[in-house]
Design an enzyme around this catalytic site. Structure first.
Site, short mmCIF file in Angstrom:
data_model
loop_
_atom_site.label_atom_id
_atom_site.label_comp_id
_atom_site.label_asym_id
_atom_site.label_seq_id
_atom_site.Cartn_x
_atom_site.Cartn_y
_atom_site.Cartn_z
N ALA A 173 -6.01 2.70 7.64
CA ALA A 173 -4.57 2.80 7.83
C ALA A 173 -4.27 3.38 9.22
O ALA A 173 -4.75 2.87 10.23
CB ALA A 173 -3.96 3.65 6.71
N SER B 86 -5.69 2.58 13.60
CA SER B 86 -4.94 2.27 14.82
C SER B 86 -5.14 3.33 15.89
O SER B 86 -4.92 3.08 17.07
CB SER B 86 -3.44 2.14 14.50
OG SER B 86 -2.90 3.37 14.07
N ASP C 264 0.82 -1.21 0.00
CA ASP C 264 0.00 0.00 0.00
C ASP C 264 0.85 1.26 0.00
O ASP C 264 0.48 2.27 -0.60
CB ASP C 264 -0.93 0.00 1.22
CG ASP C 264 -2.07 -1.00 1.07
OD1 ASP C 264 -2.34 -1.42 -0.07
OD2 ASP C 264 -2.69 -1.35 2.09
#
Length: 299
Positions: free
Chosen positions: A193, A197, A78
């Protein structure tokens, strides 16, 4: 927007890959040979030309790919596709990803299934339009830096691990004052992404929305907020800060901003045209990449 498209075939294919990533040179070489066997014209981006034997192929600087190619295939993870998006989007060059990374939310095709590319080149694929963000750092009347991001614009602490105090404005309306380790402004693409988190929500890629995700906020009432992607976000760094935080776009560049400075974020005027195989399914990708396919063990 995601749509199945049947259109004239792609005939001029540019290849790009990130140096230093395991397996990328081998996959680039195999991909080059496969495309040649399909009678496609293969163009190598300059860095890719350093990784494989392309002595008989045209080599083109990254910023000139659109002049020679009608599709860019990126080999890597990615992060590699993020880097390619920064190059391809201003040129409005469609992008297809071959996964040599870990997660691969954006790179669909495994390196051992290159034959999937044949149908795509013949005009059978799904095209997804994903918007980017444009970030501008200003100090007084001076524009210090400007850049685009497919994933996120992030406000980060400086060299010292201290909280940052800042004000958030949306469309010139004051929203709140925050003390936190930083702030992530994410697109739907970036919501799986760094923002994920940080406790942010997963945004479906067809949503015209972005999320503001505070990083380790000082107050428990501080929570992510989802806003219209047509909004303009202004972050004002409090003059009371005794350190200069950083602003990052997709983790690729990092710019220091002095206390009292402003960070403006809005939707970028060009989108990414992301190419998928016809069997692509977003929720299937989430299940595989986030291990949602695992059932809870029965007690």
């Amino acid at each position: 927007m995601l749509k199945i498209v049947s259109k004239p075939s792609f005939n001029r294919i540019a290849l790009m890959g990130r140096e230093g990533v395991e397996g990328v040179p081998e996959t680039l070489a195999a991909l080059k040979d496969y495309l040649v066997s399909l009678n496609r014209e293969v163009i190598l981006e300059e860095n890719a030309a350093h990784m494989i034997d392309g002595s008989r192929l045209l080599t083109v600087p990254a910023n000139d790919l659109k002049k020679k190619a009608d599709l860019l295939i990126v080999v890597g993870g990615d992060g590699s596709l993020l880097n390619a998006a920064h190059i391809a989007v201003p040129q409005q060059l469609p992008v297809l990803g071959i996964n040599r990374g870990r997660l691969g939310f954006l790179t669909d095709i495994p390196p051992n299934e290159l034959t999937q590319i044949s149908d795509i080149l013949d005009g059978h694929y799904r095209e997804e339009v994903r918007f980017l963000l444009e970030g501008t750092v200003e100090e007084g009347d001076e524009i210090v830096a400007q850049g685009i991001a497919l994933n996120d614009i992030v406000l980060l602490p400086g060299n010292a691990p201290k909280m940052i105090e800042f004000d958030i404005f949306i469309n010139d309306e004051f929203v709140c004052n925050q003390r936190a380790d930083g702030l992530i402004i994410t697109t739907p693409t970036g919501s799986t992404a760094y923002a994920l988190s940080g406790g942010g929500p997963i945004l479906h890629p067809q949503l015209n929305a972005m999320a503001l995700v505070p990083m380790f906020p000082h107050t428990l009432s501080s929570r992510p907020i989802v806003v219209d992607a047509e909004s303009q976000i202004k972050i004002t760094i409090s003059p009371e800060n005794d350190v200069s935080p950083y602003v990052s776009n997709d983790g690729q560049e990092r710019v220091s901003i002095k206390p009292g400075g402003n960070v403006y974020t809005r939707k970028y005027h060009y989108p990414l045209h992301l190419i998928h195989p016809t069997d692509y399914n977003y929720y299937g990708t989430l299940r595989r990449k986030l291990d949602w396919e695992k059932r809870a063990a029965k007690v």
